[in-house]
Design a protein around this motif. Structure first.
Motif, PDB file in Angstrom:
ATOM      1  N   ALA A   1       0.833  -1.204   0.000  1.00 51.12           N
ATOM      2  CA  ALA A   1       0.000   0.000   0.000  1.00 51.12           C
ATOM      3  C   ALA A   1       0.866   1.252   0.000  1.00 51.12           C
ATOM      4  N   PHE A   2       1.943   1.232   0.770  1.00 52.32           N
ATOM      5  CA  PHE A   2       2.866   2.376   0.802  1.00 52.32           C
ATOM      6  C   PHE A   2       3.451   2.616  -0.590  1.00 52.32           C
ATOM      7  N   THR A   3       3.856   1.538  -1.250  1.00 48.87           N
ATOM      8  CA  THR A   3       4.406   1.652  -2.610  1.00 48.87           C
ATOM      9  C   THR A   3       3.361   2.195  -3.564  1.00 48.87           C
ATOM     10  N   ALA A   4       2.118   1.727  -3.419  1.00 49.88           N
ATOM     11  CA  ALA A   4       1.052   2.212  -4.293  1.00 49.88           C
ATOM     12  C   ALA A   4       0.863   3.716  -4.144  1.00 49.88           C
ATOM     13  N   ILE A   5       0.829   4.197  -2.900  1.00 46.34           N
ATOM     14  CA  ILE A   5       0.651   5.633  -2.674  1.00 46.34           C
ATOM     15  C   ILE A   5       1.796   6.412  -3.310  1.00 46.34           C
ATOM     16  N   THR A   6       3.025   5.958  -3.078  1.00 45.23           N
ATOM     17  CA  THR A   6       4.175   6.725  -3.566  1.00 45.23           C
ATOM     18  C   THR A   6       4.345   6.619  -5.077  1.00 45.23           C
ATOM     19  N   SER A   7       3.785   5.587  -5.687  1.00 40.22           N
ATOM     20  CA  SER A   7       3.900   5.480  -7.144  1.00 40.22           C
ATOM     21  C   SER A   7       2.735   6.139  -7.876  1.00 40.22           C
ATOM     22  N   LEU A   8       1.563   6.163  -7.233  1.00 41.96           N
ATOM     23  CA  LEU A   8       0.367   6.685  -7.893  1.00 41.96           C
ATOM     24  C   LEU A   8       0.046   8.120  -7.501  1.00 41.96           C
ATOM     25  N   SER A   9       0.364   8.495  -6.275  1.00 37.13           N
ATOM     26  CA  SER A   9      -0.088   9.787  -5.747  1.00 37.13           C
ATOM     27  C   SER A   9       1.068  10.673  -5.314  1.00 37.13           C
ATOM     28  N   MET A  10       2.225  10.517  -5.975  1.00 37.52           N
ATOM     29  CA  MET A  10       3.366  11.344  -5.628  1.00 37.52           C
ATOM     30  C   MET A  10       4.036  11.839  -6.900  1.00 37.52           C
ATOM     31  N   THR A  11       4.420  13.097  -6.913  1.00 37.15           N
ATOM     32  CA  THR A  11       5.074  13.683  -8.078  1.00 37.15           C
ATOM     33  C   THR A  11       6.561  13.328  -8.077  1.00 37.15           C
ATOM     34  N   ASP A  12       7.216  13.658  -9.178  1.00 39.11           N
ATOM     35  CA  ASP A  12       8.661  13.418  -9.268  1.00 39.11           C
ATOM     36  C   ASP A  12       9.429  14.213  -8.217  1.00 39.11           C
ATOM     37  N   GLU A  13       8.837  15.309  -7.750  1.00 35.05           N
ATOM     38  CA  GLU A  13       9.491  16.144  -6.732  1.00 35.05           C
ATOM     39  C   GLU A  13       9.191  15.659  -5.312  1.00 35.05           C
ATOM     40  N   GLY A  14       8.488  14.534  -5.198  1.00 36.61           N
ATOM     41  CA  GLY A  14       8.179  14.004  -3.874  1.00 36.61           C
ATOM     42  C   GLY A  14       6.935  14.579  -3.244  1.00 36.61           C
ATOM     43  N   ARG A  15       6.222  15.486  -3.936  1.00 39.45           N
ATOM     44  CA  ARG A  15       4.987  16.067  -3.403  1.00 39.45           C
ATOM     45  C   ARG A  15       3.852  15.047  -3.532  1.00 39.45           C
ATOM     46  N   LEU A  16       3.014  15.007  -2.519  1.00 39.45           N
ATOM     47  CA  LEU A  16       1.900  14.069  -2.505  1.00 39.45           C
ATOM     48  C   LEU A  16       0.626  14.706  -3.045  1.00 39.45           C
ATOM     49  N   TYR A  17      -0.217  13.866  -3.653  1.00 33.96           N
ATOM     50  CA  TYR A  17      -1.604  14.223  -3.906  1.00 33.96           C
ATOM     51  C   TYR A  17      -2.462  13.624  -2.794  1.00 33.96           C
TER      52      TYR A  17
END
Length: 674
Positions: free
Chosen positions: A436-452
């Protein structure tokens, strides 16, 4: 104009795409439209699993006559509170400032700048439930807006000033926080406990896990058994009441009655994450078979019903199915007898099933009359019978699933699932948490590390907010403890850098929204818990743990600044500050468990297993092959293995214990510390 919600991804907004109301999403364009039209805005906020939202939709928003009135008099905006908690928080606060009880659906009236001047929650189409009819409200508000602008301006100005004051740095004395102060507050919380049915307050009754955790922490510090009783009584009542799904696992959002029997049937990811977290903390002390069963069953429900194709977790399950609240979950006596045969009588006796029903002519399964676990043979048989009912229930029309992935709620559940995996030695749970952590960081995170904040149908939407970063950072620290992978620690440090750059207030504490996010009428900044823990409160724990793990001074100073900023609120109302208070203990009184060894050593695993016998809410575990990389001033710096075995040291403040290289010695050390 026309209804344009078909362009959205939120299941809640899509529920309203065919309404005759000309619903618009929240946007600057919509606000500009209201200005051009010279109309007030009707803002309706809800969520997909909300029963009364459905009721108001069926009564009013699907009604051509009501819709025509709304379209004629207002610009109508529909918001999913789960997608836009920043919007919801502002207008829920505005409603409370008007002296009204908050909740959903939220119905607020605004000017074209988004400034509120009046509102409420659910309104029936016609007058009833002690509330004015919605059509009467629409006509009256529109008339006042057109003909009595001074009233609108007066309300607007008062609300704006109050909102601004609430989100400024609290004024007044800042009491010195100590463990003794925390214990006095916990005693005050405990006075609000229901001595008959358990839990905090009266109907409607919510889990309030952060308040219960505060009471539990005080019990651990003081040994006051009355405090422990408050917490265990609440957990038993929730776990044996109708708020718990005795067939499928998982807890409903709240109980409509004081006895925990009649739930509001929607299931929320965040509630279950927080209840799991508290049950794990309490189980470490009392080893309750009931709590262990509920933990396993609830995680079973999570992995079976709430895991999306991405590996992350869905938001909610609806309260309704086939347009009826609770229909999926309730039974008649005849249905139970048809499925269970001769054993239906005993099952009905234990689970509160009656011929005439225990709620609206049907039955909610509960065990309030049998709160204690029965003998193992009977429990095994009851589980088999529950399985038969569950199999039959699976044939029913299911409640709707809101499968959007919310970053902050996922952070809460990832942390709880990973903790449970460590505690019960269930590596699959840790793996699912990592997924789940990987999913969030791959789907809801920009290249700059900002989250959606939200993800659904291949789209990440809405700029990440404070709670997204806080809860995901907390989850990252739990996964670092569970796996030892430095990737998680680095990710947390990166997110804290983003928070310090875009969310930090010069006066102290973090804003809910980033400095480059959409500008709303006020930029929220507080430490108050709502349905989920306050981001500022959560970050005290995150920053404290970062400080202890890395030795960096800045996280400790930031956490101290948060405490200093919001401590003035304690003199006014400490009830919504439980997370803030809980994590203050971690900041000043963390129990560091330093294990010098490899993770795969049997001795290391033996030491970790010993920790499971102690409820340590302010615990930080750090497994190192050597202490060379610890900061120069860390009390465990230079500590080594004893007899070439994995060795544990318990450190508090500047002092570490004697070494322990077996579970017996570690238990002895922990008993001394407690």
């Amino acid at each position: 104009m026309k209804n344009v919600l078909h362009k959205e991804t939120s299941p809640y907004l899509l529920q309203h795409k065919d309404n005759p109301v000309h619903w618009q999403p929240w946007s600057q364009e919509t606000l500009d439209l209201a200005k051009r039209e010279g109309k007030p805005i009707l803002l309706s906020v809800g969520y997909a699993a909300c029963h009364w939202c459905h009721v108001m939709a069926h009564e009013s928003f699907e009604d051509d006559e009501v819709a025509a009135l709304m379209n004629d008099l207002f610009i109508n905006i529909k918001v999913d509170r789960e997608e836009r908690p920043d919007i919801d928080q502002i207008y829920q606060t505005s409603l409370s400032l008007l002296g009204e009880q908050g909740g959903w659906p939220l119905t607020m009236f605004l000017n074209s700048k988004g400034e509120p001047f009046w509102g409420g929650t659910y309104f029936p189409k016609q007058s009833g439930y002690g509330r004015p009819g919605f059509t009467d409200v629409l006509t009256a508000v529109s008339g006042i807006f057109k003909n009595e602008p001074e009233k609108v301006s007066k309300n607007r100005d008062a609300l704006k000033a109050a909102l601004k004051k609430m989100n400024s740095t609290p004024e007044g004395d800042r009491p010195k926080l100590t463990l003794e102060v925390l214990d006095r507050i916990a005693d005050r919380y405990a006075q609000e406990a229901d001595p008959e049915f358990g839990g905090i307050g009266s109907a409607p009754k919510f889990p309030q896990t952060y308040v219960l955790e505060n009471i539990w922490r005080s019990y651990i510090r003081t040994g006051n058994e009355q405090l422990a009783e408050v917490v265990t009584k609440a957990l038993i009542a929730m776990s044996q009441g109708g708020i718990y799904d005795h067939l499928g696992g998982g807890y409903a959002r709240y109980s409509t009655d004081a006895a925990w029997m009649v739930p509001h049937f929607e299931k929320m990811l965040y509630d279950n994450a927080q209840i799991l977290d508290l049950m794990l903390l309490v189980h470490a002390e009392n080893k309750s078979d009931l709590l262990q069963a509920r933990i396993y069953q609830t995680i079973g429900w999570l992995l079976r019903e709430m895991t999306t194709d991405t590996g992350a977790f869905a938001a909610t399950l609806d309260a309704d199915s086939e347009g009826v609240e609770g229909k999926f979950y309730t039974w008649t006596q005849q249905q139970v007898n048809d499925i269970l045969g001769d054993e239906g009588h005993q099952y009905s006796e234990i689970y509160g099933v009656r011929e005439d029903g225990n709620w609206e002519d049907v039955n909610i399964l509960h065990r309030l009359a049998y709160p204690n676990m029965l003998d193992p043979e009977t429990e095994e048989r009851l589980a088999h019978l529950s399985g038969l009912l569950f199999a039959e229930r699976e044939k029913r029309v299911r409640p709707g699933l809101d499968d959007k992935v919310l970053t902050d709620w996922n952070g809460l559940m990832i942390a709880s699932l990973a903790k449970a995996g460590m505690y019960f030695s269930e590596p699959d749970w840790i793996e699912k948490a990592e997924g789940a952590f990987t999913a969030i960081t791959s789907l809801s995170m920009t290249d700059e590390g900002r989250l959606y904040h939200s993800y659904r149908q291949g789209q990440a939407r809405h700029t990440g907010m404070l709670d997204d970063y806080a809860n995901m950072a907390r989850a990252g620290l739990v996964l670092f403890e569970a796996t030892g992978k430095n990737f998680y620690l680095q990710r947390v440090q990166d997110w804290i850098t983003i928070l310090n750059t875009h969310f930090w207030a010069d006066e102290g504490g973090y804003f809910l929204t980033a400095d480059d996010a959409e500008a709303l009428i006020v930029r929220t900044r507080n430490a108050f818990d709502n349905a989920v823990p306050a981001g500022n409160g959560t970050l005290i724990e995150v920053l404290a743990k970062l400080h202890y793990l890395t030795g960096e001074r800045e996280p400790f100073e930031k956490a101290t600044d948060i405490v200093r900023t919001f401590s003035a609120e304690l003199g006014r109302n400490f009830f919504p500050l439980a997370t803030f208070l809980n994590n203050f203990e971690t900041l000043i009184e963390a129990t560091q468990v330093i294990i010098v060894g490899r993770r795969d050593e049997p001795e290391t695993l033996d030491l970790l297993a010993a920790l499971n016998d102690f409820s340590l809410p302010a615990r930080i575990v750090n497994i190192l092959e050597a202490t060379d990389d610890l900061p120069f001033d860390h009390p465990a710096k230079g500590k080594t293995r004893k007899d070439d075995k994995a060795t544990a040291y318990i450190c508090k403040g500047p002092v570490c214990s004697n070494p322990a290289n077996n579970s017996h010695d570690l238990r002895s050390l922990l008993e001394e510390k407690s």
